[in-house]
Every structure is written in C-alpha cells, then in structure tokens.
Design a protein around this motif. Structure first.
Motif, PDB file in Angstrom:
ATOM      1  N   SER A   1      -3.167   3.848  18.890  1.00 40.74           N
ATOM      2  CA  SER A   1      -2.033   3.062  19.621  1.00 40.74           C
ATOM      3  C   SER A   1      -2.128   1.823  19.429  1.00 40.74           C
ATOM      4  O   SER A   1      -3.251   0.974  19.163  1.00 40.74           O
ATOM      5  CB  SER A   1      -1.845   3.746  20.862  1.00 40.74           C
ATOM      6  N   LEU A   2      -1.171   0.807  19.682  1.00 42.46           N
ATOM      7  CA  LEU A   2      -1.134  -0.376  19.946  1.00 42.46           C
ATOM      8  C   LEU A   2      -2.120  -1.034  20.841  1.00 42.46           C
ATOM      9  O   LEU A   2      -2.841  -1.943  20.700  1.00 42.46           O
ATOM     10  CB  LEU A   2       0.447  -1.067  20.104  1.00 42.46           C
ATOM     11  N   GLU A   3      -2.137  -0.349  21.962  1.00 41.62           N
ATOM     12  CA  GLU A   3      -2.880  -0.411  22.889  1.00 41.62           C
ATOM     13  C   GLU A   3      -4.447  -0.492  22.486  1.00 41.62           C
ATOM     14  O   GLU A   3      -5.607  -1.356  22.924  1.00 41.62           O
ATOM     15  CB  GLU A   3      -2.868   0.452  24.313  1.00 41.62           C
ATOM     16  N   MET A   4      -4.735   0.747  21.846  1.00 39.25           N
ATOM     17  CA  MET A   4      -5.943   0.785  21.302  1.00 39.25           C
ATOM     18  C   MET A   4      -6.469  -0.162  20.811  1.00 39.25           C
ATOM     19  O   MET A   4      -7.648  -0.886  20.629  1.00 39.25           O
ATOM     20  CB  MET A   4      -6.274   2.109  20.733  1.00 39.25           C
ATOM     21  N   VAL A   5      -5.557  -0.732  19.513  1.00 37.19           N
ATOM     22  CA  VAL A   5      -6.024  -1.891  18.734  1.00 37.19           C
ATOM     23  C   VAL A   5      -6.248  -3.133  19.278  1.00 37.19           C
ATOM     24  O   VAL A   5      -7.091  -3.687  19.170  1.00 37.19           O
ATOM     25  CB  VAL A   5      -4.839  -1.773  17.608  1.00 37.19           C
TER      26      VAL A   5
END
Length: 174
Positions: A41-45
């Motif tokens: 996800s964007l949050e993970m990256v």
C-alpha cells in the motif's frame, strides 16, 4: 552534516509527507484506489521510506560515514530498521481501514422511540423533544394532533424528515 546524511533526511521527510497524505487525505484527494493496493500500500511504502531515511541518517552520523563503504553500512542499517516499520505501517493502516463500524442511524430508526418534551408542543405547531438514537441524546422538532406539555413522555409515530417527527403522548405511569 555531509551529503549522504542530507539525502537520507530528505528521503525520510518525503516518506513522512507521503504517509500523511496517504493516511489523512488519500481518499479525499483520490490518490490511488484502496482496493487496487494489492500487497503493497501507499502507507507501507511511505512508512518504509520515512523510517529508512531517518534511521540511515542517524546511523550515518553516528558511524561518521566518510567513505562509500560506511555509507553502504548506514544504508543497510536504514533498511534493517525500515522493513519492520513498513510491515507495521501496513498492518495498522489495514486495521484502521477495515475496522467494522455501526450503521449510520436514519430517520426510520426514530420511529418507535420514546422521548421527552423539552419545548411544549402546540396544536398545528412545533415543539421539541429529546430522544436517544444509538445511545446518544438527539433534539428534534415535533408536532402532534393535540397539545403536549413540557416534560411529558411521547412516542414517535412518524418521521417526515431527519430532524422532525410526529409524536403521540404516552399515558402517564401510575
């Protein structure tokens, strides 16, 4: 502060900025599709990049990296710190996104509820009642076929709008 530390700090700052946009405004600004994230996800990256940048900058300063080998060591330390942080960010963002919530109350939920008159209801006019919806007190405009005094208990029989109801007085308890 050397160039490598500055680059690491910029990467960390960009990661934090992207994380803030992803968590606070991603759906508002329509960045990406929640269902299309897949395993990453964007949050993970963003969590990975932020942790990597700041951890590598700290390591770079602590080991006094002046040679390319020490910069690579600082990079390895940054990656080592960023992998669990990225995984944790992914788990926390999924937990927040998939959290079950109660349904939003609608006007049909008002019908059948008991309330108390807080502004007397006059025939042909409106008064006010207080009912509990979802455990929360709600003040509504109310009308009735006959006058109902302050403090009387009422029963909601109809909800023509989200903020107004038609009520009937309940018999007093003896």
């Amino acid at each position: 502060m050397d160039t490598a530390t500055l680059v690491f700090l910029i990467v960390g700052g960009l990661g934090v900025a992207v994380l803030a946009v992803g968590l606070l405004g991603g759906e508002i600004l329509h960045f990406g599709d929640v269902g299309a994230d897949g395993p990453v996800s964007l949050e993970m990256v963003a969590g990975f990049a932020g942790t990597f940048g700041f951890a590598a900058a700290i390591a770079n300063e602590l080991i006094g990296a002046g040679s390319p080998g020490l910069v690579v060591a600082a990079t390895a330390i940054g990656v080592t710190a960023a992998v669990p942080a990225g995984w944790l960010t992914m788990r926390l963002s999924r937990a927040a996104r998939d959290m079950p919530t109660d349904a939003t109350p609608t006007r049909t939920d008002l019908i059948g509820s008991l309330g108390v008159v807080i502004t007397p209801i006059h025939p042909g006019g409106y008064g006010e009642i207080r009912v509990r919806v979802g455990g929360q007190p709600v003040k509504l405009s109310a009308r009735a076929n006959q006058p109902i005094p302050l403090g009387a208990q009422v029963f909601v029989v109809e909800a023509p709008s989200d903020t107004s109801v038609v009520v009937e007085q309940t018999p007093p308890v003896q």
